[in-house]
Motif scaffolding. Structure first.
Motif, PDB file in Angstrom:
ATOM      1  N   MET A   1       0.821  -1.206   0.000  1.00  0.00           N
ATOM      2  CA  MET A   1       0.000   0.000   0.000  1.00  0.00           C
ATOM      3  C   MET A   1       0.859   1.261   0.000  1.00  0.00           C
ATOM      4  O   MET A   1       0.568   2.232  -0.709  1.00  0.00           O
ATOM      5  CB  MET A   1      -0.920  -0.008   1.228  1.00  0.00           C
ATOM      6  CG  MET A   1      -1.823   1.205   1.337  1.00  0.00           C
ATOM      7  SD  MET A   1      -2.979   1.320  -0.051  1.00  0.00           S
ATOM      8  CE  MET A   1      -3.825   2.834   0.351  1.00  0.00           C
ATOM      9  N   VAL A   2       1.940   1.242   0.810  1.00  0.00           N
ATOM     10  CA  VAL A   2       2.815   2.404   0.907  1.00  0.00           C
ATOM     11  C   VAL A   2       3.488   2.681  -0.428  1.00  0.00           C
ATOM     12  O   VAL A   2       3.523   3.813  -0.917  1.00  0.00           O
ATOM     13  CB  VAL A   2       3.860   2.193   2.019  1.00  0.00           C
ATOM     14  CG1 VAL A   2       4.879   3.325   2.005  1.00  0.00           C
ATOM     15  CG2 VAL A   2       3.177   2.119   3.376  1.00  0.00           C
ATOM     16  N   GLN A   3       4.005   1.623  -1.049  1.00  0.00           N
ATOM     17  CA  GLN A   3       4.663   1.799  -2.342  1.00  0.00           C
ATOM     18  C   GLN A   3       3.673   2.241  -3.415  1.00  0.00           C
ATOM     19  O   GLN A   3       4.029   2.998  -4.328  1.00  0.00           O
ATOM     20  CB  GLN A   3       5.338   0.489  -2.766  1.00  0.00           C
ATOM     21  CG  GLN A   3       6.238   0.618  -3.995  1.00  0.00           C
ATOM     22  CD  GLN A   3       7.355   1.619  -3.796  1.00  0.00           C
ATOM     23  OE1 GLN A   3       7.946   1.714  -2.717  1.00  0.00           O
ATOM     24  NE2 GLN A   3       7.637   2.396  -4.833  1.00  0.00           N
ATOM     25  N   ASP A   7       4.171   5.389  -5.821  1.00  0.00           N
ATOM     26  CA  ASP A   7       4.139   5.254  -7.280  1.00  0.00           C
ATOM     27  C   ASP A   7       3.041   6.078  -7.927  1.00  0.00           C
ATOM     28  O   ASP A   7       3.138   6.436  -9.111  1.00  0.00           O
ATOM     29  CB  ASP A   7       3.956   3.777  -7.665  1.00  0.00           C
ATOM     30  CG  ASP A   7       5.148   2.923  -7.272  1.00  0.00           C
ATOM     31  OD1 ASP A   7       6.250   3.492  -7.114  1.00  0.00           O
ATOM     32  OD2 ASP A   7       4.977   1.696  -7.110  1.00  0.00           O
ATOM     33  N   THR A   8       2.004   6.396  -7.169  1.00  0.00           N
ATOM     34  CA  THR A   8       0.880   7.162  -7.727  1.00  0.00           C
ATOM     35  C   THR A   8       0.856   8.600  -7.221  1.00  0.00           C
ATOM     36  O   THR A   8      -0.186   9.253  -7.291  1.00  0.00           O
ATOM     37  CB  THR A   8      -0.455   6.471  -7.380  1.00  0.00           C
ATOM     38  OG1 THR A   8      -0.576   6.361  -5.952  1.00  0.00           O
ATOM     39  CG2 THR A   8      -0.536   5.094  -8.014  1.00  0.00           C
ATOM     40  N   ILE A   9       1.977   9.101  -6.739  1.00  0.00           N
ATOM     41  CA  ILE A   9       2.020  10.470  -6.234  1.00  0.00           C
ATOM     42  C   ILE A   9       1.722  11.470  -7.340  1.00  0.00           C
ATOM     43  O   ILE A   9       1.255  12.586  -7.084  1.00  0.00           O
ATOM     44  CB  ILE A   9       3.396  10.765  -5.588  1.00  0.00           C
ATOM     45  CG1 ILE A   9       3.369  12.088  -4.828  1.00  0.00           C
ATOM     46  CG2 ILE A   9       4.490  10.764  -6.643  1.00  0.00           C
ATOM     47  CD1 ILE A   9       2.418  12.143  -3.688  1.00  0.00           C
ATOM     48  N   LEU A  55       0.658  13.524   2.499  1.00  0.00           N
ATOM     49  CA  LEU A  55       1.171  13.348   3.856  1.00  0.00           C
ATOM     50  C   LEU A  55       1.611  11.903   4.094  1.00  0.00           C
ATOM     51  O   LEU A  55       2.689  11.657   4.682  1.00  0.00           O
ATOM     52  CB  LEU A  55       0.089  13.748   4.855  1.00  0.00           C
ATOM     53  CG  LEU A  55       0.506  13.818   6.328  1.00  0.00           C
ATOM     54  CD1 LEU A  55       1.602  14.845   6.535  1.00  0.00           C
ATOM     55  CD2 LEU A  55      -0.698  14.151   7.205  1.00  0.00           C
ATOM     56  N   LEU A  56       0.814  10.935   3.654  1.00  0.00           N
ATOM     57  CA  LEU A  56       1.197   9.527   3.807  1.00  0.00           C
ATOM     58  C   LEU A  56       2.434   9.199   2.991  1.00  0.00           C
ATOM     59  O   LEU A  56       3.311   8.433   3.435  1.00  0.00           O
ATOM     60  CB  LEU A  56       0.028   8.626   3.386  1.00  0.00           C
ATOM     61  CG  LEU A  56      -1.234   8.703   4.270  1.00  0.00           C
ATOM     62  CD1 LEU A  56      -2.337   7.832   3.698  1.00  0.00           C
ATOM     63  CD2 LEU A  56      -0.913   8.294   5.699  1.00  0.00           C
ATOM     64  N   THR A  57       2.543   9.790   1.809  1.00  0.00           N
ATOM     65  CA  THR A  57       3.734   9.560   0.980  1.00  0.00           C
ATOM     66  C   THR A  57       4.970  10.164   1.620  1.00  0.00           C
ATOM     67  O   THR A  57       6.063   9.575   1.562  1.00  0.00           O
ATOM     68  CB  THR A  57       3.511  10.149  -0.424  1.00  0.00           C
ATOM     69  OG1 THR A  57       2.321   9.605  -0.997  1.00  0.00           O
ATOM     70  CG2 THR A  57       4.693   9.841  -1.331  1.00  0.00           C
ATOM     71  N   LEU A  58       4.837  11.342   2.229  1.00  0.00           N
ATOM     72  CA  LEU A  58       5.979  11.976   2.889  1.00  0.00           C
ATOM     73  C   LEU A  58       6.511  11.102   4.015  1.00  0.00           C
ATOM     74  O   LEU A  58       7.728  10.955   4.190  1.00  0.00           O
ATOM     75  CB  LEU A  58       5.556  13.345   3.423  1.00  0.00           C
ATOM     76  CG  LEU A  58       6.645  14.151   4.147  1.00  0.00           C
ATOM     77  CD1 LEU A  58       7.790  14.467   3.213  1.00  0.00           C
ATOM     78  CD2 LEU A  58       6.062  15.430   4.736  1.00  0.00           C
ATOM     79  N   ALA A  94       6.775  19.979  -0.185  1.00  0.00           N
ATOM     80  CA  ALA A  94       6.175  21.143  -0.835  1.00  0.00           C
ATOM     81  C   ALA A  94       4.721  20.870  -1.204  1.00  0.00           C
ATOM     82  O   ALA A  94       3.854  21.751  -1.076  1.00  0.00           O
ATOM     83  CB  ALA A  94       6.981  21.512  -2.080  1.00  0.00           C
ATOM     84  N   ILE A  95       4.427  19.662  -1.660  1.00  0.00           N
ATOM     85  CA  ILE A  95       3.049  19.292  -2.001  1.00  0.00           C
ATOM     86  C   ILE A  95       2.156  19.333  -0.759  1.00  0.00           C
ATOM     87  O   ILE A  95       1.027  19.836  -0.796  1.00  0.00           O
ATOM     88  CB  ILE A  95       3.019  17.900  -2.660  1.00  0.00           C
ATOM     89  CG1 ILE A  95       3.568  17.984  -4.074  1.00  0.00           C
ATOM     90  CG2 ILE A  95       1.605  17.322  -2.669  1.00  0.00           C
ATOM     91  CD1 ILE A  95       3.621  16.654  -4.781  1.00  0.00           C
ATOM     92  N   VAL A  96       2.653  18.793   0.343  1.00  0.00           N
ATOM     93  CA  VAL A  96       1.877  18.805   1.589  1.00  0.00           C
ATOM     94  C   VAL A  96       1.605  20.235   2.031  1.00  0.00           C
ATOM     95  O   VAL A  96       0.482  20.565   2.479  1.00  0.00           O
ATOM     96  CB  VAL A  96       2.628  18.019   2.686  1.00  0.00           C
ATOM     97  CG1 VAL A  96       1.928  18.172   4.026  1.00  0.00           C
ATOM     98  CG2 VAL A  96       2.733  16.550   2.314  1.00  0.00           C
ATOM     99  N   LEU A  97       2.598  21.109   1.898  1.00  0.00           N
ATOM    100  CA  LEU A  97       2.405  22.517   2.272  1.00  0.00           C
ATOM    101  C   LEU A  97       1.337  23.169   1.396  1.00  0.00           C
ATOM    102  O   LEU A  97       0.435  23.853   1.902  1.00  0.00           O
ATOM    103  CB  LEU A  97       3.734  23.267   2.141  1.00  0.00           C
ATOM    104  CG  LEU A  97       3.685  24.774   2.410  1.00  0.00           C
ATOM    105  CD1 LEU A  97       3.327  25.048   3.864  1.00  0.00           C
ATOM    106  CD2 LEU A  97       5.015  25.429   2.050  1.00  0.00           C
ATOM    107  N   VAL A  98       1.424  22.963   0.085  1.00  0.00           N
ATOM    108  CA  VAL A  98       0.473  23.593  -0.847  1.00  0.00           C
ATOM    109  C   VAL A  98      -0.940  23.080  -0.603  1.00  0.00           C
ATOM    110  O   VAL A  98      -1.895  23.869  -0.477  1.00  0.00           O
ATOM    111  CB  VAL A  98       0.911  23.340  -2.305  1.00  0.00           C
ATOM    112  CG1 VAL A  98      -0.202  23.746  -3.276  1.00  0.00           C
ATOM    113  CG2 VAL A  98       2.186  24.093  -2.616  1.00  0.00           C
TER     114      VAL A  98
END
Length: 621
Positions: A1-3, A7-9, A55-58, A94-98
Motif C-alpha cells: 500500500m505504501v509503495q 508510485d501514484t504520487i 502526507l502519507l507519501t511523505l 512542498a506538495i503537503v504545504l500547498v
C-alpha cells in the motif's frame, strides 16, 4: 500500500483538476436548483484527498533515496520531450504545504464568500492553482516547469479578475498578467537557449553539466540573466514588483495562497537553477543586487501604506528578496527554509486581516482601531504571524534568517547588515499594522465588529497552532540548523533588530504620544515611500510613454503610407477604368486603330536609340 502511494504520487495534481473540472457543472447556466455551493464542497474534498495522499507519501519516503518516474510527452523528428517526476522528501513536503494551505483557504472561502455566486469559478481556479503548484513541485524539467508557470500566470489573471464587473479589478488583473509576461518572455529565451548548450532540461542533469561546463562568460551571463527574469516576475522583485500590489484586487481567500506559496513558485525554479546560475559570477551578483534592492525598498514602502493588503504585499516582496540573496550567495538550504517559514506566517497574517476586512467592510488602516477587545482571535493570529515572519526565537523565520545571515557572515558581511535592517523594518511595519488595527480607540467602522464565524475562524486557529509548532516539526524532520554551530553574534543582532523595530513601532502606534496618522518630518520622503518610489509614474513616463509613442508612429505609417499606397493603386485603377469606358464603342475598326497606334508608339520607343544614332550619322555626312 505504501509503495502504491509513492508510485501514484503523480495523481495528486489530478485530484485538484478533477475538482476544477467538476465545478463546471455548477456554473449558473447548467445546474441552478442547488446553487454553486456543491462545487466548493467537491473541490474541498478533492484537496483534502490530495493532502492525505501527500502526507502519507511523505512519511513513507522520509530518509529514503530519491526516486524518479518519467512520462514521454512528445517524441518526433529527433525531439524527445519527457516529463521527469522527482519523488523526494523536499518535493513531497512542498506538495503537503500547498495542499494543506489550500484546504484551509477553501474552508476560509466558505465563510468569506458565503453570498458570492461566483463559487464554481472561484473554486475551479483555486483547483487550477493547486494542480499547477503540485505539478511544479514534482516536475524535474525546466521546460515543463516553464509551461506550468505559464498556466499559473493565466490562473492569476483569471482569479484576480474574478469580480470582473469592477473596473479596478479588470485593471489589476490586466497589469498583473502583462507584468509577469515580461519576465516569462525572457525566461522562455533562456529555456530555449539552454537546450543546445546543455543538451537537456532535466534539473539533475543540468546540475551535473554545470560542474564541468565551460561557457563563454558573455554567453553564461546572458543565459543566467534570462533565467532569473522569470523568477523575478513571479516573486515580485524590482522592477517587476507592482503586479503583486495590483493582484490584491482579488478575493482574500485567493490572496492566502498567492502571498504564501504562489509567489514562491519563482523561488522554487530559481533554487533548482542555482548550479546553472553559478556559471556566471555576474549573474549571482545581479541576483543578490536585485534581492537586496527589493528587500530594503519594499520594507521601507510597506511602512508608509494605509491599505492593509498593500502593506502585506510589499512585505512579501521584501521576504522574496531575501530568498534571492540566499540563492545568489549559494545558500539553497536557507532559501528553502525561508520559503517554508514565510508561507506559513504570511498565510496566517492574510487570514487575520481578511477576517477584519470581511465584516468591517474596509481595508483602510486609518478607519480601523480598537479591535483587540472585540477580535482577540484575529489579533492573536496576527501577533503569531508577525513573530513567525521576523527573527523572534524560537519561531520558524528566526532559524531561517539566522542560517542565512550565518552563511553570509564569512563571505559578504555587509549583506548581514542588510538582513538585519530588513528584519527591523519588517518588524516595524507589521507592528504598525497591528497597532492601527487592534490598538487605540474604536472608530466608526470598528464600533460593532464581532469575531468572524467558524469557517473563517477555524482555519485561522489551525494555522496559528501549526505556526507555533513549526519549529518542533522542523526539528523532528532534522531541518533546523544546529544551534551549536551557528554564529551567536549574528543571532543576537537579528533578535535585537526585531525587538528594536517592534518597540519603536509599538511606542508610536500603540502609545498615545503621537497623533494619528503619523507623518514623517520631511513630506517628500513620506511621499517617496507612500508612492512606491514613484515606480508607477516612472513606468508611465518611460516604458508606457515609449510604447505609446512607437504605437502612434506605427499607426501613422500604417494609415498614411501603407494604406495611402494601397488607396493610390485603387484610385488609379478606378480612374483608368472610368477613362476606358468612354473609349469603348464596340466597333472593331476603332479597336484595331488603337492597337495599331499602340504598336507604333511602342516601336518608336524601342527603336529610339537606333534612330538617334542614325541621325548622328546623317549629320556627319
Amino acid at each position: 500500500m505504501v509503495q502504491f502511494l509513492v508510485d501514484t504520487i503523480w495523481l495528486v495534481p489530478c485530484y485538484a483538476l478533477i475538482g476544477a473540472i467538476s465545478s463546471v457543472f455548477w456554473s449558473p447556466g447548467i445546474i441552478r436548483s442547488t446553487g454553486p455551493r456543491p462545487a466548493g464542497y467537491i473541490n474541498l474534498l478533492m484537496t483534502l484527498l490530495a493532502f492525505i495522499h501527500g502526507l502519507l507519501t511523505l512519511q513513507a519516503i522520509w530518509n529514503q533515496p530519491v526516486q524518479e518516474i518519467s512520462f514521454t510527452w512528445l517524441n518526433a523528428a529527433g525531439l524527445n520531450l519527457t516529463c521527469p517526476i522527482e519523488i523526494s522528501p523536499i518535493n513531497i513536503g512542498a506538495i503537503v504545504l500547498v495542499t494543506g494551505l489550500n484546504v484551509l483557504a477553501q474552508i476560509y472561502a466558505i465563510g468569506y464568500m458565503e453570498m458570492d455566486w461566483g463559487w464554481a469559478r472561484f473554486y475551479a481556479l483555486l483547483g487550477l492553482f493547486e494542480a499547477g503548484m503540485c505539478a511544479l513541485a514534482l516536475c524535474n524539467s525546466l521546460f515543463f516547469s516553464y509551461v506550468i508557470l505559464e498556466i499559473l500566470t493565466l490562473g492569476t489573471y483569471l482569479l484576480v479578475g474574478l469580480w470582473f464587473s469592477q473596473s479596478l479589478v479588470v485593471t489589476g488583473a490586466r497589469d498583473a498578467f502583462l507584468t509577469k509576461r515580461v519576465g516569462d518572455l525572457l525566461l522562455l529565451m533562456g529555456v530555449i537557449a539552454l537546450l543546445p548548450l546543455a543538451g537537456t532540461w532535466d534539473y539533475s542533469e543540468l546540475a551535473e553539466w554545470a560542474k564541468t561546463a565551460n561557457l563563454d562568460p558573455k554567453v553564461a551571463a546572458l543565459l543566467g540573466l534570462a533565467l532569473i527574469a522569470g523568477p523575478m516576475g513571479k516573486c515580485a522583485q524590482f522592477p517587476l514588483h507592482l503586479w503583486l500590489d495590483e493582484a490584491m484586487e482579488g478575493p482574500i481567500p485567493s490572496t492566502i495562497l498567492r502571498n504564501s506559496v504562489v509567489v514562491a513558485t519563482g523561488a522554487w525554479v530559481l533554487i533548482k537553477l542555482q548550479p546553472v546560475l553559478a556559471l556566471s559570477p555576474l549573474v549571482l551578483s545581479a541576483t543578490v543586487l536585485i534581492g537586496a534592492v527589493t528587500a530594503v525598498g519594499a520594507s521601507a514602502i510597506a511602512i508608509a501604506q494605509i491599505d492593509i493588503k498593500r502593506a502585506l504585499s510589499y512585505s512579501v516582496s521584501a521576504y522574496m528578496g531575501l530568498v534571492f540573496i540566499a540563492v545568489g550567495s549559494g545558500q539553497d538550504n536557507a532559501a528553502l527554509l525561508l520559503v517554508l517559514t514565510h508561507a506559513v506566517a504570511m498565510a496566517l497574517l492574510v487570514m487575520s486581516v481578511g477576517a477584519i476586512i470581511w465584516n468591517n467592510v474596509t481595508q483602510d488602516l486609518t478607519q480601523l482601531g480598537g479591535l483587540w477587545s472585540r477580535r482577540p482571535i484575529s489579533g492573536l493570529a496576527f501577533i503569531v504571524g508577525t513573530l513567525g515572519l521576523i527573527a523572534f526565537p524560537p519561531l520558524g523565520s528566526f532559524w531561517a534568517l539566522v542560517e542565512l545571515a550565518d552563511g553570509l557572515w564569512a563571505t559578504q558581511p555587509w549583506l548581514v547588515g542588510l538582513v538585519v535592517i530588513v528584519n527591523a523594518l519588517t518588524a516595524f511595519s507589521l507592528t504598525r499594522v497591528f497597532g492601527l488595527i487592534f490598538g487605540g480607540k474604536p472608530n466608526k467602522m470598528t464600533v460593532r465588529s464581532p469575531e468572524a464565524f467558524w469557517p473563517i475562524t477555524f482555519p485561522m486557529i489551525v494555522l496559528l497552532a501549526f505556526a507555533l509548532h513549526l519549529p518542533l516539526v522542523l526539528q523532528s524532520l532534522s531541518l533546523l540548523p544546529t544551534w551549536a554551530t551557528l554564529n551567536k553574534d549574528v543571532a543576537l543582532m537579528l533578535i535585537w533588530s526585531s525587538i528594536f523595530g517592534s518597540s519603536i513601532s509599538g511606542v508610536i502606534y500603540l502609545g498615545g504620544m503621537w497623533q494619528k496618522p503619523v507623518q514623517l518630518p520631511w513630506k517628500p520622503l513620506q511621499d517617496l515611500f507612500a508612492y512606491d518610489f514613484y515606480t508607477a509614474k516612472i513606468y508611465r513616463l518611460s516604458i508606457v510613454f515609449g510604447v505609446d509613442l512607437v504605437s502612434r508612429i506605427i499607426d501613422i505609417v500604417d494609415r498614411y503610407l501603407v494604406d495611402g499606397l494601397v488607396n493610390l493603386v485603387g484610385f488609379a485603377s478606378i480612374f483608368g477604368g472610368e477613362s476606358l469606358k468612354y473609349s469603348t464603342s464596340g466597333r472593331s475598326q476603332s479597336y484595331a486603330l488603337t492597337i495599331l497606334l499602340g504598336i507604333v508608339v511602342m516601336g518608336m520607343l524601342l527603336s529610339w536609340p537606333f534612330l538617334s544614332h542614325l541621325s548622328l550619322v546623317f549629320a556627319n555626312t
